[in-house]
Structures are given as C-alpha cells and as structure tokens.
Design a protein around this motif. Structure first.
Motif, PDB file in Angstrom:
ATOM      1  N   SER A  87       0.802  -1.239   0.085  1.00 39.27           N
ATOM      2  CA  SER A  87      -0.129  -0.044  -0.058  1.00 39.27           C
ATOM      3  C   SER A  87       0.948   1.264   0.008  1.00 39.27           C
ATOM      4  O   SER A  87       0.666   2.409  -0.572  1.00 39.27           O
ATOM      5  CB  SER A  87      -0.918  -0.082   1.187  1.00 39.27           C
TER       6      SER A  87
ATOM      7  N   GLN B  58       1.372  10.524 -17.207  1.00 37.10           N
ATOM      8  CA  GLN B  58       0.299  11.324 -17.362  1.00 37.10           C
ATOM      9  C   GLN B  58       0.148  12.054 -18.610  1.00 37.10           C
ATOM     10  O   GLN B  58      -1.087  12.290 -19.007  1.00 37.10           O
ATOM     11  CB  GLN B  58       0.213  12.259 -16.193  1.00 37.10           C
TER      12      GLN B  58
ATOM     13  N   ASP C  98      -4.179   3.737 -14.044  1.00 36.76           N
ATOM     14  CA  ASP C  98      -5.075   2.877 -13.830  1.00 36.76           C
ATOM     15  C   ASP C  98      -4.637   1.862 -12.942  1.00 36.76           C
ATOM     16  O   ASP C  98      -3.368   1.666 -12.836  1.00 36.76           O
ATOM     17  CB  ASP C  98      -5.974   2.394 -14.931  1.00 36.76           C
ATOM     18  N   ASP C  99      -5.402   0.711 -12.525  1.00 39.73           N
ATOM     19  CA  ASP C  99      -4.947  -0.167 -11.518  1.00 39.73           C
ATOM     20  C   ASP C  99      -3.746  -1.211 -12.504  1.00 39.73           C
ATOM     21  O   ASP C  99      -2.803  -1.461 -11.791  1.00 39.73           O
ATOM     22  CB  ASP C  99      -6.133  -1.004 -11.091  1.00 39.73           C
TER      23      ASP C  99
ATOM     24  N   ARG D  21       1.875   1.994  -3.610  1.00 43.85           N
ATOM     25  CA  ARG D  21       0.884   2.258  -4.228  1.00 43.85           C
ATOM     26  C   ARG D  21       0.403   3.723  -3.960  1.00 43.85           C
ATOM     27  O   ARG D  21      -0.022   4.507  -4.735  1.00 43.85           O
ATOM     28  CB  ARG D  21      -0.568   1.577  -4.134  1.00 43.85           C
ATOM     29  N   ARG D  22       0.537   4.360  -2.666  1.00 37.81           N
ATOM     30  CA  ARG D  22       0.287   5.490  -2.504  1.00 37.81           C
ATOM     31  C   ARG D  22       1.276   6.420  -2.967  1.00 37.81           C
ATOM     32  O   ARG D  22       1.197   7.426  -3.698  1.00 37.81           O
ATOM     33  CB  ARG D  22       0.324   5.833  -0.980  1.00 37.81           C
TER      34      ARG D  22
ATOM     35  N   ARG E  25       0.421   7.067  -6.893  1.00 40.04           N
ATOM     36  CA  ARG E  25      -0.786   7.678  -6.931  1.00 40.04           C
ATOM     37  C   ARG E  25      -0.676   8.720  -8.061  1.00 40.04           C
ATOM     38  O   ARG E  25      -0.033   9.506  -7.956  1.00 40.04           O
ATOM     39  CB  ARG E  25      -1.397   8.324  -5.807  1.00 40.04           C
ATOM     40  N   GLY E  26      -1.331   8.439  -9.299  1.00 34.73           N
ATOM     41  CA  GLY E  26      -1.370   9.303 -10.508  1.00 34.73           C
ATOM     42  C   GLY E  26      -0.822   8.941 -11.679  1.00 34.73           C
ATOM     43  O   GLY E  26      -0.919   9.423 -12.549  1.00 34.73           O
TER      44      GLY E  26
ATOM     45  N   SER F 174       1.423  16.037 -11.916  1.00 38.78           N
ATOM     46  CA  SER F 174       1.920  15.975 -10.692  1.00 38.78           C
ATOM     47  C   SER F 174       3.306  15.312 -11.312  1.00 38.78           C
ATOM     48  O   SER F 174       3.755  15.358 -12.506  1.00 38.78           O
ATOM     49  CB  SER F 174       1.165  14.368 -10.283  1.00 38.78           C
TER      50      SER F 174
ATOM     51  N   LEU G 243      -0.611   0.656 -12.372  1.00 37.92           N
ATOM     52  CA  LEU G 243       0.070   0.730 -11.051  1.00 37.92           C
ATOM     53  C   LEU G 243       0.729  -0.450 -10.730  1.00 37.92           C
ATOM     54  O   LEU G 243       1.786  -0.547 -10.278  1.00 37.92           O
ATOM     55  CB  LEU G 243      -1.172   1.035 -10.250  1.00 37.92           C
TER      56      LEU G 243
ATOM     57  N   TRP H 118       4.676  12.319 -12.203  1.00 40.68           N
ATOM     58  CA  TRP H 118       4.584  11.179 -13.003  1.00 40.68           C
ATOM     59  C   TRP H 118       4.184  11.552 -14.677  1.00 40.68           C
ATOM     60  O   TRP H 118       3.529  11.190 -15.144  1.00 40.68           O
ATOM     61  CB  TRP H 118       3.723  10.030 -12.822  1.00 40.68           C
TER      62      TRP H 118
END
Length: 276
Positions: A164, A259, A175-176, A167-168, A171-172, A253, A179, A255
């Motif tokens: 987790s 993005q 999609d899953d 994953r945090r 973030r950004g 952000s 990630l 990334w």
C-alpha cells in the motif's frame, strides 16, 4: 534485448527505425523502462531509434548487493557502458526522476556522449544539493528520503498491506493495470532494496560535485510535483551553459511520462530537432 556491460546484464527495450538517431531513455524510482511505453511511439514516428534501459538494481542481472555500488558515478558509468555495447558513440538522452539525475551527470561529465539532454521532473544535481541545504520547502518535500535510507524499515513500510505504501507513492500514474505494472516488479526478492540503494548511496557531496552542462538541454517540470519544488526547478538554469529551455506543465504531478506522454514527447522532439 539484454546487454552485458561492466560485468552486469541490463534489460533494454529497443524500438524505432534501426538507423534513426539514437535516444537513450532512463527511468526513475520506483518504475522501470516501461514508463516510456507511451512516449516512444511518437519518437518512432519522428524517425528516432529508442533504447529504454532498466538501470542498475532494476534489471535482475544488474543487482549488486553493496550499497556503495549504487553511487552516482556507477550509475553514469552504466549508461555510458550500455551505449558502448550498443555501438552508439553519442545519443540524445532523456531521463525522468532518478533517470534525470543520471542524465544530468552523464551530460556534465561526458558531454561527448550526449547530443542533447531532456531532463524530466528532477533538477540538476547541484541545484538539488543547494535547494536541500538552503530551501526549507524543498527540505520538507524531500523528507521521505530519510525513510528510504533506512534499510529494512523502508522495505517493510512500502511493501506492507499489499504494498500500500508503494501504491500511495505512485498515485497518479494511471489505472490499476499501470499501477500493478510498476508495483509487482518491486515485490520480487531483492528488487525494492536494490532500488532504494540509489537513495542510500546518495550524498550531497556527489550531487554538488556534478558540473555544469554544456550540451543543448531542456528541463521539463510540473507545477504539482510533490517532490521537486519551484525553487529547485528554476535553479537548473544556473547549471547549464548550452542552449537551455524550461518547460513547465500545469496541473500535472511527478509522473509526467505516464500522465502526459504526448506533450513530453513533443518537448523531446523540440529539443532533438529544434528547427522542425
């Protein structure tokens, strides 16, 4: 393809016209060469040949145990050695996050190997070293590095509860599926420790010792980057002696390749082929 260099084996994703101008793509933490997947097609259409390498610690065959093996000089030497193995005398270099740090240092120390530099998100190492010392806001943004430098503790924190923490952090990025594409390789034995060793081997002395860059350079920064603030970003200009452009992306952000791959590819092409 796999490239043997410096006693290690690096995984390299190649693409584009075989005889196109070479572009070396360097990823950041905690990602891998796949972060360039959406950027590369635009470069290929423009006739460029791309080489996206999984760097030291990220390629399973290039994962030494000693922390000292991840000092900046070693990472720069890897990039140069991979170019040698590919038979590439000089390349356009593009780096994101830690890959940007390697790109800055490669361009400063070995300008004959770098045709142009496009650094993404992370400032020139000397600019970062100065900001970390003199800018309280940048020091606060970089506070996470203290955790990353703690062996065992960082791994446990980032991988606990189905990773987790990682994953945090990511973030950004998308999609899953995207990630998972970054998180899953970091869960392999030894992978996250090797990636974190870049931080553990880092020193402000090494960063500050990086000289000025004389090759044509573009720095791409986003105004919602949680890791790099405006002061560090704008300080880059003082460390470039060649033609320099600062490209600021609004509302994005850290990334950037994930993005906004098309605007990033356009910035790269504007640097590689400024007359186009």
């Amino acid at each position: 393809m796999r490239i043997d260099a410096r006693g290690l084996r690096f995984d390299v994703i190649t693409g584009g016209p075989e005889h196109g101008e070479p572009v070396l793509l360097l990823h950041g933490f905690p990602q891998h060469a796949g972060e360039w997947n959406d950027v590369m097609p635009t470069l290929h259409v423009a006739g460029l040949r791309t080489y996206a390498m999984n760097q030291r610690g990220y390629s399973p065959g290039a994962r030494p145990e000693a922390v000292e093996a991840y000092r900046l000089a070693e990472l720069v030497a890897d990039a140069a050695a991979v170019l040698d193995a590919l038979g590439v005398d000089s390349a356009h270099v593009v780096g994101h996050d830690w890959g940007a740090v390697v790109g800055w240092a490669l361009a400063a120390g070995h300008p004959e190997r770098v045709r142009t530099l496009t650094a993404v998100s992370v400032s020139h190492p000397a600019a970062m070293a100065y900001a970390l010392t003199h800018d309280p806001k940048q020091k606060a943004r970089s506070a996470y590095m203290a955790l990353f430098r703690r062996p065992g503790v960082a791994e446990k924190t980032l991988l606990a509860l189905n990773a987790s923490g990682l994953r945090r952090l990511l973030r950004g990025v998308g999609d899953d599926a995207r990630l998972a594409a970054y998180v899953d390789p970091m869960r392999e034995p030894g992978a996250l420790t090797a990636a974190l060793n870049w931080y553990r081997a880092m020193s402000r002395t090494d960063l500050a010792a990086t000289g000025p860059v004389t090759v044509p350079t573009t720095f791409v920064w986003s105004d919602r980057d949680v890791a790099i603030g405006r002061a560090a970003a704008e300080a880059c200009a003082a460390h470039v002696r060649g033609d320099y452009r600062f490209v600021e992306l609004a509302g994005i952000s850290h990334w950037i390749p994930d993005q906004v791959p098309t605007p990033l590819a356009e910035a790269i092409l504007a640097r590689v082929r400024p007359a186009a």
